[in-house]
Design an enzyme around this catalytic site. Structure first.
Site, PDB file in Angstrom:
ATOM      1  N   PRO A  37      28.260   1.046 -13.949  1.00 58.62           N
ATOM      2  CG  PRO A  37      27.369   0.998 -11.789  1.00 58.62           C
ATOM      3  CD  PRO A  37      27.803   0.104 -12.909  1.00 58.62           C
ATOM      4  CB  CYS A  38      33.197   1.204 -13.926  1.00 58.84           C
ATOM      5  SG  CYS A  38      33.287   0.369 -12.320  1.00 58.84           S
TER       6      CYS A  38
END
Lengths: 156, 167
Positions: free
Chosen positions: A55-56
């Site tokens: 997700p980063c």
């Protein structure tokens, strides 16, 4: 050392909201000093990330776009890698062509931010250096952007 | 202007695209001999252990105590980990797999082992799946994986379960 319940948790991080953002000085990936308090007067998006955090990798290009779009209005994005190896983080930064300062984090800094025991983790800090929001995990990015706009528009 | 990027659906699509276009090249360029991606969803439900269940087990005087191995980030382990647990390296990396293989090599195959990561939301965890897969392939018959839906901070430390810091 055994620590008490709540340490390194969301509850400890939530306690930072509406408090002074812990200041720090790190050496950024470009070799310059990265001092959080040097951005006083700007709205700071402080993002903890790592190369193993999928997700980063989704968020960071968006943060770079926000830096381009809102930078002139005093938004400053700052990225802190929680990778164990700096070489991996540096390579990711090069590949993503990020336009904001980044540095390697450490356990001590993480502890001062309530413990970084899950990513992504992002804090929004107002022009006076006060933490105004904390976002843990996959977050609707429009929510963060709206908060940024609100902080940028707030009276100085 | 950027609003199209911000829906969940767009984020999911971007995640899939980036996992191929960004993460894999990053690993390749760093000369990682990473194992094939193995989702935490590949772990059989019967092999999961919930945080409250593990906490009760660790507090029960007569219960068989598992060997607990953290298979994720060392920086997270240094901040906080389950008391008595050992750091076994990130299983998404070949070096982590080697470390876990080495630690497990001398153990009897019926040893009760609990592995956990908690770096990311469960569906994004790159470590739990490969770690479980390795131990299963080595013949271990009593392996549980700690189910941390969100992350270690929210689902263990934040629940008030005991942690310790240090290397």
């Amino acid at each position: 050392m055994t620590v008490t319940a709540g340490a390194g948790s969301g509850s400890a991080q939530k306690q930072l909201v509406n408090k002074d953002a812990p200041d720090f000085v790190l050496t950024s990936f470009n070799g310059k000093a990265l001092r959080l308090s040097s951005y006083r007067g700007k709205v700071v998006l402080l993002n903890f990330w790592a190369t193993w955090c999928a997700p980063c990798q989704v968020e960071m290009p968006v943060f770079a776009a926000w830096q381009r779009e809102y930078g002139a209005r005093d938004l400053q994005v700052v990225g802190i890698s929680m990778d164990d190896e700096a070489s991996l983080a540096r390579h990711a930064v090069e590949r993503l062509n990020l336009n904001y300062p980044l540095a390697m984090g450490n356990a001590r800094l993480a502890s001062r931010y309530g413990g970084v025991l899950g990513l992504p983790l992002t804090f929004l800090i107002d022009r006076n250096g006060i933490v105004r929001a904390r976002y843990q995990g996959e977050t609707e990015l429009s929510t963060i952007e709206n908060q940024i706009k609100s902080l940028l528009a707030a009276p100085r | 202007m950027l609003s199209w990027l911000f829906s969940k659906k767009a984020a999911m699509i971007a995640a899939l695209a980036l996992s191929c276009r960004v993460l894999l090249p990053v690993r390749a360029a760093a000369q990682w001999a990473a194992p094939e991606p193995t989702s935490a969803f590949s772990i059989p439900t019967a092999q999961l252990i919930q945080p409250d269940e593990l906490n009760r087990l660790l507090r029960s005087p007569g219960a068989e105590k598992p060997l607990i191995l953290q298979v994720g980030s060392h920086m997270m382990f240094a901040q906080a980990h389950i008391p008595g647990s050992e750091y076994a390296g990130p299983s998404s990396l070949s070096e982590g797999i080697q470390q876990l293989r080495g630690r497990a090599a001398s153990l009897p195959h019926n040893r009760f082992i609990v592995i956990y990561c908690g770096c990311c939301p469960w569906n994004r965890c790159p470590n739990a799946g490969p770690a479980y897969k390795l131990l299963a392939s080595m013949g271990f018959t009593h392996v549980k994986v700690l189910y941390l839906a969100n992350n270690f901070g929210a689902d263990w430390a934040g629940k008030g379960y005991p942690v310790e810091s240090g290397q």
